[in-house]
Design a protein around this motif. Structure first.
Motif, mmCIF file in Angstrom:
data_model
loop_
_atom_site.group_PDB
_atom_site.id
_atom_site.type_symbol
_atom_site.label_atom_id
_atom_site.label_comp_id
_atom_site.label_asym_id
_atom_site.label_seq_id
_atom_site.Cartn_x
_atom_site.Cartn_y
_atom_site.Cartn_z
ATOM 1 N N ASP A 156 -4.621 11.521 -4.974
ATOM 2 C CA ASP A 156 -4.248 10.631 -3.872
ATOM 3 C C ASP A 156 -3.316 11.341 -2.885
ATOM 4 N N GLU B 222 0.225 3.944 1.295
ATOM 5 C CA GLU B 222 0.157 4.545 2.633
ATOM 6 C C GLU B 222 1.098 3.875 3.627
ATOM 7 N N ASP B 223 1.635 2.711 3.295
ATOM 8 C CA ASP B 223 2.573 2.014 4.180
ATOM 9 C C ASP B 223 4.034 2.201 3.769
ATOM 10 N N ARG C 106 0.838 -1.191 0.000
ATOM 11 C CA ARG C 106 0.000 0.000 0.000
ATOM 12 C C ARG C 106 0.879 1.250 0.000
ATOM 13 N N ASP D 54 -1.824 10.182 -0.148
ATOM 14 C CA ASP D 54 -0.649 9.410 0.285
ATOM 15 C C ASP D 54 0.457 9.477 -0.765
ATOM 16 N N HIS E 134 1.967 12.958 -0.535
ATOM 17 C CA HIS E 134 2.903 13.063 0.588
ATOM 18 C C HIS E 134 4.236 12.405 0.238
#
Length: 231
Positions: free
Chosen positions: A118, A93-94, A91, A120, A123
């Motif tokens: 998106d 996000e991970d 992911r 994530d 970032h």
């Protein structure tokens, strides 16, 4: 050996201006050519997608007329079947950026649907630009640049020389009048300095740690420029 992160769209369709869904995903050549170039140089690849979904290949990218002939189309299809990382993505996000020495975003119309909004991925891109790590983004992949704003609301790609899929190419592909927005226009709108090359011809722009490629034909050259930055 270093680790390179591939951030791949998880979208299966692209919402057109009239609300209809156009089947899409990632573009085969833009994954296969850099993947093979990086692994041949001894680098390890990890694939990340939004939510860790298994990404979908745009079937148009496997058509002989889009892949540069039947032989290429067959090779791309076989290579995609062989790449286990595409079946087991992590992911976004991970992701821990410190685990990777470089980041690469392939295109296809998929990023226009998901990576363009998106948080994530945004970032991750902000962090990558601040770190100075080599970052490669090809074709429609630069759609992911759009939400990459810092804490002051400034896009981190403002002022950079970039390229991506052009308005002319979108028109020739038959989507310019159907798209809700055009990538070249949006990249100019965030303050990036868009460098347009000839339609469908390789065009790679390098500015500091950022390497961008205009279209599928640019993906191999973009990968080679990224490798130069890895030494």
């Amino acid at each position: 050996m270093s680790k390179i992160l591939f951030v791949v769209s998880g979208a299966q369709s692209w919402t057109l201006k009239d609300g209809t869904q156009h089947p899409t995903g990632y573009w085969a050549e833009e994954v296969v050519a850099p993947f093979d170039e990086f692994t041949a140089a001894g680098h390890e690849i990890t694939v990340a997608t939004p939510g860790g979904v298994t990404p979908t290949v745009d079937q148009r990218s496997l058509a002989p007329e889009m892949a540069g002939g039947q032989e290429n189309a067959d090779r791309f299809r076989q290579r995609l079947a062989d790449i286990a990382q595409l079946r087991n993505p992590i992911r976004i996000e991970d992701v821990t950026l410190d685990d990777y020495t470089a980041v690469y975003y392939p295109g296809g119309h998929g990023p226009m649907e998901d990576l363009a909004v998106d948080k994530d991925s945004a970032h991750l891109l902000v962090s990558a630009m601040r770190s100075g790590k080599p970052l490669g983004i090809v074709c429609h992949g630069p759609a992911a640049m759009l939400p990459a704003v810092d804490e002051h609301g400034t896009n981190v790609f403002a002022g950079f020389q970039v390229t991506g899929f052009t308005n002319v190419e979108e028109e020739q592909a038959g989507f310019a009048d159907k798209a809700p927005w055009l990538l070249q226009d949006r990249l100019t709108g965030i303050g990036a300095h868009f460098q347009e090359g000839d339609a469908w011809a390789p065009n790679v722009v390098v500015d500091r740690n950022l390497v961008t490629g205009q279209n599928p034909a640019s993906s191999l050259d973009a990968a080679r420029e990224l490798l130069k930055k890895l030494g």
